[in-house]
Write a protein that holds these residues in place. Structure first.
Motif, PDB file in Angstrom:
ATOM      1  N   SER A  92       0.730  -1.492  -0.203  1.00  0.00           N
ATOM      2  CA  SER A  92       0.014   0.094   0.142  1.00  0.00           C
ATOM      3  C   SER A  92       1.144   1.198  -0.162  1.00  0.00           C
ATOM      4  O   SER A  92       1.974   1.207   0.652  1.00  0.00           O
ATOM      5  CB  SER A  92      -0.536   0.193   1.550  1.00  0.00           C
ATOM      6  OG  SER A  92      -0.357   0.023   2.440  1.00  0.00           O
ATOM      7  N   VAL A  93       0.509   2.140  -0.778  1.00  0.00           N
ATOM      8  CA  VAL A  93       1.360   3.281  -1.082  1.00  0.00           C
ATOM      9  C   VAL A  93       0.458   4.193  -0.513  1.00  0.00           C
ATOM     10  O   VAL A  93      -1.250   3.851  -0.362  1.00  0.00           O
ATOM     11  CB  VAL A  93       1.675   4.291  -2.504  1.00  0.00           C
ATOM     12  CG1 VAL A  93       2.690   2.909  -2.119  1.00  0.00           C
ATOM     13  CG2 VAL A  93       0.821   3.450  -3.191  1.00  0.00           C
ATOM     14  N   PRO A  94       0.409   5.820  -0.020  1.00  0.00           N
ATOM     15  CA  PRO A  94      -0.271   6.679   0.109  1.00  0.00           C
ATOM     16  C   PRO A  94      -0.569   7.179  -1.272  1.00  0.00           C
ATOM     17  O   PRO A  94      -0.394   6.905  -1.586  1.00  0.00           O
ATOM     18  CB  PRO A  94       0.659   7.922   0.742  1.00  0.00           C
ATOM     19  CG  PRO A  94       2.242   7.864  -0.072  1.00  0.00           C
ATOM     20  CD  PRO A  94       1.987   6.276   0.085  1.00  0.00           C
ATOM     21  N   ASP A  95      -1.815   7.740  -0.710  1.00  0.00           N
ATOM     22  CA  ASP A  95      -2.816   8.479  -1.569  1.00  0.00           C
ATOM     23  C   ASP A  95      -1.983   9.865  -2.426  1.00  0.00           C
ATOM     24  O   ASP A  95      -2.142  10.810  -1.440  1.00  0.00           O
ATOM     25  CB  ASP A  95      -4.025   8.425  -1.005  1.00  0.00           C
ATOM     26  CG  ASP A  95      -5.098   8.344  -2.319  1.00  0.00           C
ATOM     27  OD1 ASP A  95      -5.434   8.508  -3.420  1.00  0.00           O
ATOM     28  OD2 ASP A  95      -6.333   9.423  -2.390  1.00  0.00           O
ATOM     29  N   VAL A  96      -1.639   9.497  -3.620  1.00  0.00           N
ATOM     30  CA  VAL A  96      -1.014  11.006  -3.702  1.00  0.00           C
ATOM     31  C   VAL A  96      -0.862  10.652  -5.516  1.00  0.00           C
ATOM     32  O   VAL A  96      -1.360   9.830  -6.187  1.00  0.00           O
ATOM     33  CB  VAL A  96       0.522  10.793  -3.942  1.00  0.00           C
ATOM     34  CG1 VAL A  96       1.268  10.552  -2.278  1.00  0.00           C
ATOM     35  CG2 VAL A  96       1.226   9.352  -4.539  1.00  0.00           C
ATOM     36  N   SER A  97      -1.285  11.966  -6.223  1.00  0.00           N
ATOM     37  CA  SER A  97      -1.250  12.333  -6.984  1.00  0.00           C
ATOM     38  C   SER A  97      -0.292  12.367  -8.068  1.00  0.00           C
ATOM     39  O   SER A  97      -0.004  12.162  -9.478  1.00  0.00           O
ATOM     40  CB  SER A  97      -2.683  13.339  -7.722  1.00  0.00           C
ATOM     41  OG  SER A  97      -2.203  14.141  -7.064  1.00  0.00           O
ATOM     42  N   THR A  98       0.698  13.062  -8.294  1.00  0.00           N
ATOM     43  CA  THR A  98       1.804  13.288  -8.076  1.00  0.00           C
ATOM     44  C   THR A  98       3.293  12.537  -7.838  1.00  0.00           C
ATOM     45  O   THR A  98       3.009  12.217  -5.957  1.00  0.00           O
ATOM     46  CB  THR A  98       2.030  14.861  -8.983  1.00  0.00           C
ATOM     47  OG1 THR A  98       2.527  15.123  -7.318  1.00  0.00           O
ATOM     48  CG2 THR A  98       0.687  15.460  -9.244  1.00  0.00           C
ATOM     49  N   ALA A  99       4.776  12.399  -8.582  1.00  0.00           N
ATOM     50  CA  ALA A  99       5.186  12.279  -7.815  1.00  0.00           C
ATOM     51  C   ALA A  99       6.221  13.380  -6.915  1.00  0.00           C
ATOM     52  O   ALA A  99       6.695  12.430  -5.237  1.00  0.00           O
ATOM     53  CB  ALA A  99       6.427  12.360  -9.703  1.00  0.00           C
ATOM     54  N   PHE A 103       7.447  11.740  -2.944  1.00  0.00           N
ATOM     55  CA  PHE A 103       8.708  12.174  -2.473  1.00  0.00           C
ATOM     56  C   PHE A 103       8.862  13.200  -1.122  1.00  0.00           C
ATOM     57  O   PHE A 103       9.013  13.376   0.166  1.00  0.00           O
ATOM     58  CB  PHE A 103       9.492  13.328  -3.302  1.00  0.00           C
ATOM     59  CG  PHE A 103      10.117  12.204  -4.696  1.00  0.00           C
ATOM     60  CD1 PHE A 103      11.024  11.224  -4.338  1.00  0.00           C
ATOM     61  CD2 PHE A 103       9.750  12.693  -6.182  1.00  0.00           C
ATOM     62  CE1 PHE A 103      11.804  10.530  -5.280  1.00  0.00           C
ATOM     63  CE2 PHE A 103       9.956  12.240  -6.334  1.00  0.00           C
ATOM     64  CZ  PHE A 103      10.859  10.918  -6.202  1.00  0.00           C
ATOM     65  N   ALA A 104       7.177  13.718  -1.278  1.00  0.00           N
ATOM     66  CA  ALA A 104       6.585  14.710   0.111  1.00  0.00           C
ATOM     67  C   ALA A 104       6.282  13.532   0.853  1.00  0.00           C
ATOM     68  O   ALA A 104       6.055  14.231   2.206  1.00  0.00           O
ATOM     69  CB  ALA A 104       6.016  15.725  -0.102  1.00  0.00           C
ATOM     70  N   SER A 105       6.007  12.444   0.958  1.00  0.00           N
ATOM     71  CA  SER A 105       5.207  12.390   1.327  1.00  0.00           C
ATOM     72  C   SER A 105       6.287  11.354   2.538  1.00  0.00           C
ATOM     73  O   SER A 105       5.571  10.658   3.638  1.00  0.00           O
ATOM     74  CB  SER A 105       4.185  11.117   1.386  1.00  0.00           C
ATOM     75  OG  SER A 105       4.545   9.721   0.607  1.00  0.00           O
TER      76      SER A 105
END
Length: 112
Positions: A92-99, A103-105
């Motif tokens: 599972s990865v955080p719900d992100v929309s951009t690269a 990286f910020a997560s």
């Protein structure tokens, strides 16, 4: 006395009532026919043809062919018992929309 279906090709009686794959009457000493069509004394002997039409014990078939050695618990001829294992994996990865968001997560430390 023979029944009509228990006759040999020459009209003589087939005492066992069973015929091998080649049509020969199985003798009274080997009255059973195995999976290879051969006469055998033991009706529990499980023999069958492999993919090359070779006759062997069903337990000696590995990968569709008769094994001249031992078949291991994985079904491999002359195997070492090191069976492949299946492992289920869920990521599972955080719900992100951009690269940049990924990286910020903090989930990704460096860009490759």
């Amino acid at each position: 006395a023979c029944c009509a279906g228990d006759l040999n090709a020459d009209g003589t009686c087939c005492e066992s009532g069973n015929h091998a794959l080649d049509g020969a009457c199985c003798p009274a000493s080997a009255p059973h026919v195995n999976g290879c069509g051969l006469c055998t004394a033991d009706e529990t002997t499980v023999m069958q043809l492999d993919s090359n039409s070779k006759c062997c014990a069903a337990s000696a078939i590995a990968g569709g062919v008769c094994c001249d050695g031992e078949v291991d618990e994985c079904g491999e001829c002359q195997g070492t018992g090191d069976c492949p294992r299946k492992i289920g994996l869920v990521l599972s990865v955080p719900d992100v929309s951009t690269a940049e968001d990924l990286f910020a997560s903090g989930w990704v430390q460096t860009l490759i």
